[in-house]
Write a protein that holds these residues in place. Sequence first.
Motif, PDB file in Angstrom:
ATOM      1  N   LYS A 121       6.700 -10.405   0.385  1.00  0.00           N
ATOM      2  CA  LYS A 121       7.934 -11.110   0.060  1.00  0.00           C
ATOM      3  C   LYS A 121       8.030 -11.408  -1.426  1.00  0.00           C
ATOM      4  O   LYS A 121       7.099 -11.970  -2.021  1.00  0.00           O
ATOM      5  CB  LYS A 121       8.019 -12.421   0.857  1.00  0.00           C
ATOM      6  N   GLY A 122       9.154 -11.021  -2.022  1.00  0.00           N
ATOM      7  CA  GLY A 122       9.373 -11.243  -3.442  1.00  0.00           C
ATOM      8  C   GLY A 122       8.940 -10.089  -4.321  1.00  0.00           C
ATOM      9  O   GLY A 122       9.081 -10.154  -5.548  1.00  0.00           O
ATOM     10  N   TYR A 123       8.416  -9.042  -3.701  1.00  0.00           N
ATOM     11  CA  TYR A 123       7.931  -7.885  -4.445  1.00  0.00           C
ATOM     12  C   TYR A 123       8.545  -6.600  -3.873  1.00  0.00           C
ATOM     13  O   TYR A 123       8.915  -6.538  -2.707  1.00  0.00           O
ATOM     14  CB  TYR A 123       6.409  -7.759  -4.327  1.00  0.00           C
ATOM     15  N   ARG A 124       8.641  -5.603  -4.713  1.00  0.00           N
ATOM     16  CA  ARG A 124       8.926  -4.257  -4.238  1.00  0.00           C
ATOM     17  C   ARG A 124       8.134  -3.287  -5.092  1.00  0.00           C
ATOM     18  O   ARG A 124       7.627  -3.642  -6.163  1.00  0.00           O
ATOM     19  CB  ARG A 124      10.420  -3.944  -4.256  1.00  0.00           C
ATOM     20  N   VAL A 125       8.006  -2.055  -4.577  1.00  0.00           N
ATOM     21  CA  VAL A 125       7.198  -1.065  -5.276  1.00  0.00           C
ATOM     22  C   VAL A 125       7.957   0.243  -5.397  1.00  0.00           C
ATOM     23  O   VAL A 125       8.956   0.472  -4.714  1.00  0.00           O
ATOM     24  CB  VAL A 125       5.858  -0.812  -4.545  1.00  0.00           C
ATOM     25  N   SER A 126       7.435   1.079  -6.264  1.00  0.00           N
ATOM     26  CA  SER A 126       8.003   2.410  -6.447  1.00  0.00           C
ATOM     27  C   SER A 126       6.875   3.387  -6.733  1.00  0.00           C
ATOM     28  O   SER A 126       6.019   3.119  -7.573  1.00  0.00           O
ATOM     29  CB  SER A 126       8.998   2.417  -7.610  1.00  0.00           C
ATOM     30  N   ARG A 127       6.900   4.505  -6.023  1.00  0.00           N
ATOM     31  CA  ARG A 127       5.931   5.562  -6.293  1.00  0.00           C
ATOM     32  C   ARG A 127       6.658   6.906  -6.243  1.00  0.00           C
ATOM     33  O   ARG A 127       6.908   7.440  -5.175  1.00  0.00           O
ATOM     34  CB  ARG A 127       4.777   5.528  -5.288  1.00  0.00           C
ATOM     35  N   LYS A 164       5.603   9.489  -8.429  1.00  0.00           N
ATOM     36  CA  LYS A 164       4.591  10.489  -8.752  1.00  0.00           C
ATOM     37  C   LYS A 164       3.270  10.006  -8.172  1.00  0.00           C
ATOM     38  O   LYS A 164       3.018   8.796  -8.122  1.00  0.00           O
ATOM     39  CB  LYS A 164       4.448  10.651 -10.277  1.00  0.00           C
ATOM     40  N   ARG A 165       2.427  10.936  -7.750  1.00  0.00           N
ATOM     41  CA  ARG A 165       1.183  10.546  -7.095  1.00  0.00           C
ATOM     42  C   ARG A 165       0.331   9.669  -7.993  1.00  0.00           C
ATOM     43  O   ARG A 165      -0.323   8.748  -7.525  1.00  0.00           O
ATOM     44  CB  ARG A 165       0.395  11.784  -6.656  1.00  0.00           C
ATOM     45  N   GLU A 166       0.354   9.914  -9.289  1.00  0.00           N
ATOM     46  CA  GLU A 166      -0.552   9.204 -10.180  1.00  0.00           C
ATOM     47  C   GLU A 166       0.008   7.883 -10.696  1.00  0.00           C
ATOM     48  O   GLU A 166      -0.646   7.196 -11.468  1.00  0.00           O
ATOM     49  CB  GLU A 166      -0.919  10.100 -11.373  1.00  0.00           C
ATOM     50  N   HIS A 167       1.198   7.499 -10.263  1.00  0.00           N
ATOM     51  CA  HIS A 167       1.837   6.329 -10.838  1.00  0.00           C
ATOM     52  C   HIS A 167       2.434   5.440  -9.750  1.00  0.00           C
ATOM     53  O   HIS A 167       3.145   5.919  -8.849  1.00  0.00           O
ATOM     54  CB  HIS A 167       2.946   6.769 -11.805  1.00  0.00           C
ATOM     55  N   PHE A 168       2.144   4.130  -9.838  1.00  0.00           N
ATOM     56  CA  PHE A 168       2.595   3.173  -8.811  1.00  0.00           C
ATOM     57  C   PHE A 168       3.040   1.910  -9.522  1.00  0.00           C
ATOM     58  O   PHE A 168       2.267   1.314 -10.276  1.00  0.00           O
ATOM     59  CB  PHE A 168       1.428   2.896  -7.853  1.00  0.00           C
ATOM     60  N   SER A 169       4.280   1.507  -9.301  1.00  0.00           N
ATOM     61  CA  SER A 169       4.850   0.343  -9.988  1.00  0.00           C
ATOM     62  C   SER A 169       5.062  -0.813  -9.029  1.00  0.00           C
ATOM     63  O   SER A 169       5.418  -0.604  -7.866  1.00  0.00           O
ATOM     64  CB  SER A 169       6.187   0.708 -10.629  1.00  0.00           C
ATOM     65  N   ILE A 202       0.855  -1.178   0.000  1.00  0.00           N
ATOM     66  CA  ILE A 202       0.000   0.000   0.000  1.00  0.00           C
ATOM     67  C   ILE A 202       0.896   1.234   0.000  1.00  0.00           C
ATOM     68  O   ILE A 202       1.952   1.244   0.651  1.00  0.00           O
ATOM     69  CB  ILE A 202      -0.973  -0.007   1.208  1.00  0.00           C
ATOM     70  N   SER A 203       0.487   2.234  -0.742  1.00  0.00           N
ATOM     71  CA  SER A 203       1.241   3.485  -0.793  1.00  0.00           C
ATOM     72  C   SER A 203       0.328   4.630  -0.384  1.00  0.00           C
ATOM     73  O   SER A 203      -0.737   4.805  -0.966  1.00  0.00           O
ATOM     74  CB  SER A 203       1.774   3.722  -2.208  1.00  0.00           C
ATOM     75  N   TYR A 204       0.763   5.401   0.609  1.00  0.00           N
ATOM     76  CA  TYR A 204      -0.070   6.484   1.121  1.00  0.00           C
ATOM     77  C   TYR A 204       0.183   7.804   0.384  1.00  0.00           C
ATOM     78  O   TYR A 204      -0.589   8.761   0.532  1.00  0.00           O
ATOM     79  CB  TYR A 204       0.160   6.649   2.610  1.00  0.00           C
ATOM     80  N   ASP A 205       1.263   7.864  -0.339  1.00  0.00           N
ATOM     81  CA  ASP A 205       1.586   9.011  -1.190  1.00  0.00           C
ATOM     82  C   ASP A 205       2.977   8.766  -1.768  1.00  0.00           C
ATOM     83  O   ASP A 205       3.559   7.688  -1.560  1.00  0.00           O
ATOM     84  CB  ASP A 205       1.519  10.325  -0.427  1.00  0.00           C
ATOM     85  N   VAL A 206       3.533   9.760  -2.443  1.00  0.00           N
ATOM     86  CA  VAL A 206       4.849   9.605  -3.061  1.00  0.00           C
ATOM     87  C   VAL A 206       5.883   9.191  -2.012  1.00  0.00           C
ATOM     88  O   VAL A 206       5.954   9.778  -0.924  1.00  0.00           O
ATOM     89  CB  VAL A 206       5.267  10.926  -3.729  1.00  0.00           C
TER      90      VAL A 206
END
Lengths: 113, 111
Positions: free
Chosen positions: A62-68, A70-75, A48-52
């Motif tokens: 486990k086994g995943y990571r994320v990147s945010r 910009k507010r409108e984009h989540f990888s 879950i991402s609460y903002d940038v």
Amino acid sequence: DMKVTQMPRYLIKRMGENVLLECGQDMSHETMYWYRQDPGLGLQLIYISYDVDSNSEGDIPKGYRVSRKKREHFSLILDSAKTNQTSVYFCASSLGTPGNTLYFGEGSRLIVV
Amino acid sequence: QQQVRQSPQSLTVWEGETAILNCSYEDSTFNYFPWYQQFPGEGPALLISIRSVSDKKEDGRFTIFFNKREKKLSLHITDSQPGDSATYFCAASESNYQLIWGSGTKLIIKP
């Protein structure tokens, strides 16, 4: 137009390859999510991402990571994909807290062979 | 530990009948209960929701009945239509915390 867009929609990768799933939303929602959906298991929260640059682990990180960045984009990134990561991945966004309505994308089907 | 349980796993009803989907939860602090509808090949979408201060919420042919004491709720779909065929997810949360999802009920409406 309230929309969550996921790319790619379908992806086949070999075990050990890296995977990048991308998600965009046009509603300026602060909160974004990555879920995976497997038959009989419902939706499992990965991150879950609460903002940038404000990301928290979900139930199965486990086994995943994320990147945010910009507010409108989540990888969602899978470094060295495994066969048990074969699934359908959903991105969602909500205004403010998770207690508000979640808007989902159409899903990204990943097959790892 | 599964905190939100749904039954049945699958349900088939005839067009025009009332479909009843059940949900139960364990955490008494949960106070927000949305139901999401998912068609094949699509993401879930909010159908209807209820907060624990109410015991009933109606929206057209869709009604949630909520029993706080028994920690149970149900979704009633009256005059079922073939277009209602979908998977329905019950979820629960406490105020601003993340949703806890049930495993879904696959509903098939036979014409």
